[in-house]
Enzyme design. Structure first.
Site, PDB file in Angstrom:
ATOM      1  N   TYR A  67     -18.804  31.545  17.071  1.00 22.53           N
ATOM      2  CA  TYR A  67     -19.170  31.148  15.618  1.00 22.53           C
ATOM      3  C   TYR A  67     -20.576  30.750  15.415  1.00 22.53           C
ATOM      4  CZ  TYR A  67     -14.002  29.900  15.444  1.00 22.53           C
ATOM      5  OH  TYR A  67     -12.679  29.944  15.653  1.00 22.53           O
ATOM      6  N   HIS A  73     -10.674  31.803  23.907  1.00 22.19           N
ATOM      7  CA  HIS A  73     -10.448  32.369  22.615  1.00 22.19           C
ATOM      8  C   HIS A  73      -9.600  33.504  22.633  1.00 22.19           C
ATOM      9  CE1 HIS A  73     -13.288  32.306  18.648  1.00 22.19           C
ATOM     10  NE2 HIS A  73     -11.800  32.394  18.444  1.00 22.19           N
ATOM     11  N   GLY A  93      -3.835  30.576   4.761  1.00 22.06           N
ATOM     12  CA  GLY A  93      -3.938  32.210   4.586  1.00 22.06           C
ATOM     13  C   GLY A  93      -5.047  32.634   4.144  1.00 22.06           C
ATOM     14  N   PHE A 104      -5.670  32.250   0.159  1.00 18.55           N
ATOM     15  CA  PHE A 104      -4.350  32.835  -0.391  1.00 18.55           C
ATOM     16  C   PHE A 104      -3.640  31.972  -0.920  1.00 18.55           C
ATOM     17  CE2 PHE A 104      -0.169  35.128  -0.804  1.00 18.55           C
ATOM     18  CZ  PHE A 104      -0.507  35.949  -1.864  1.00 18.55           C
TER      19      PHE A 104
END
Length: 385
Positions: free
Chosen positions: A105, A175, A257, A260
């Site tokens: 990241y 990861h 999500g 969402f």
């Protein structure tokens, strides 16, 4: 019920593209550190993730905070660093002690941000990070493929400790599985790092089933991290069952999500260039109107429970198993407070059965990610020779 071209896949965290973040749901009322201290901000909410849960032998808050997008968002904007630090510290003030980062990241920059944010409270929080991508340790340059060779990972961990301003990583994940490195070699390295005190617990993300079992037999895992939410229920196929059998905790990433489930996306939503959701067929103009039936269900239950749709989605995850700890991410103070408030939402057994049955009846159309990204998931490590 999911019906996708790919029933197995990698989450967006497998991408080596720019860090991606949940879009803003509404204008935030949060202010800067200079105008509003973490303690003052914490007092604006009266619900906290005070319940403690166990990932293996590791005890954490019932809801964590994913900090992946705090250096660059979906919209490719750069969040204000002091405000991101304020959000992290305020999360702690409201009961969150579990913070999720990764070498990829940024790369590296999110670890630096988290290290700075938790430095005053380091001994009272749990820091996680992840290795496994082929990233140059000096420049942060992304190189092709994955790299879990022990000599490389040792250097990665030393760099993590510096960036995180700490002497140990509480939970370190692989990861993604490296298809060229036996998982026994990785697990053996984790044991060495634990013996040295640099790593306290370890875990894996989106691995193949046999690789999980081989890894756990070599060096027991504390946690598995996979995408999991009402929008993507793939881990119900085998991951949750394996975790329960082996005594491994489960950490759902993207538990909302990718915005969402909290109602941030509607039938007219179209995504900007560079937003990975534009390549996910579950959000295509053909599938999105149908899939919004799930959001309608959440809104109905939010009204019924005097909560927000996203809180219902998180509360459902918490109700699934006592060893599930979601890590919603955000760059908005108001959203962080809303997410942590999900810990106060409760289902009775009858309500949980009713809600789950209604969710089961909704067929989600489309794949969760592009095929090129899905290819990184459920990979089996080669055998040790």
């Amino acid at each position: 019920m999911q019906t996708n071209d790919k029933t197995r896949g990698v989450g967006r965290r497998g991408l080596l593209g720019a860090g991606l973040a949940l879009p803003a749901l509404a204008a935030t009322a949060a202010t800067s550190v200079s105008a509003r201290t973490p303690v003052q901000a914490a007092r604006t909410t009266q619900v906290t993730p005070s319940e403690r849960r166990r990932l293996g032998s590791l005890e954490v808050s019932s809801i964590g905070l994913g900090v992946q997008n705090m250096t660059r968002t979906y919209q490719t904007t750069i969040p204000t660093r002091p405000e991101m630090i304020n959000i992290i510290r305020t999360a702690y003030d409201t009961g969150v002690t579990f913070f999720d980062a990764a070498e990829a990241y940024g790369p590296h920059e999110v670890e630096r941000l988290l290290g700075e944010a938790v430095a005053p409270i380091r001994d009272r929080v749990t820091i996680t990070s992840k290795f496994g991508w082929n990233i140059d340790q000096e420049t942060g340059q992304r190189r092709p493929g994955r790299n879990s060779r022990p000599d490389h990972v040792r250097r990665v961990v030393d760099g993590m400790l510096q960036r995180l301003k700490t002497d140990r990583i509480d939970l370190l994940y692989q990861h993604r599985v490296d298809p060229e490195v036996p998982i026994e070699d990785v697990a053996g390295l984790m044991k060495d790092l634990m013996d040295q005190g640099k790593v306290l617990h370890w875990g894996m993300c989106e691995m193949g089933q046999q690789t999980l079992r081989r890894a756990h037999a070599e060096q027991p895992l504390a946690a598995v991290q996979n995408e999991y939410s009402l929008l993507w229920r793939g881990p119900e196929e085998w991951v949750l069952g394996a975790c329960e059998e082996l005594g491994i905790g489960f950490v759902p990433w993207s538990p909302l999500g990718v915005a969402f489930l909290n109602g941030a996306i509607d039938a007219n939503t179209r995504f900007a260039p560079g937003d990975i959701r534009g390549g996910e067929s579950r959000f295509s103009p053909e599938n999105l109107p149908h899939n919004l039936t799930l959001v309608d269900l959440l809104k109905q239950w939010a009204e019924r429970k005097d909560a927000r749709p996203g809180q219902i989605a998180l509360a459902w995850l918490l109700a699934r198993k006592p060893w599930i700890v979601p890590i919603p991410g955000t760059t908005q103070m108001a959203h962080m407070l809303e997410n942590t408030g999900a810990a106060a939402v409760r289902f009775t057994p009858a309500e949980l059965t009713e809600f789950t049955a209604a969710a089961d009846a909704i067929e989600i159309r489309g794949a969760r990610l592009p095929d090129a990204v899905l290819a990184y998931s459920e990979v089996e490590a080669p055998p040790r020779t």
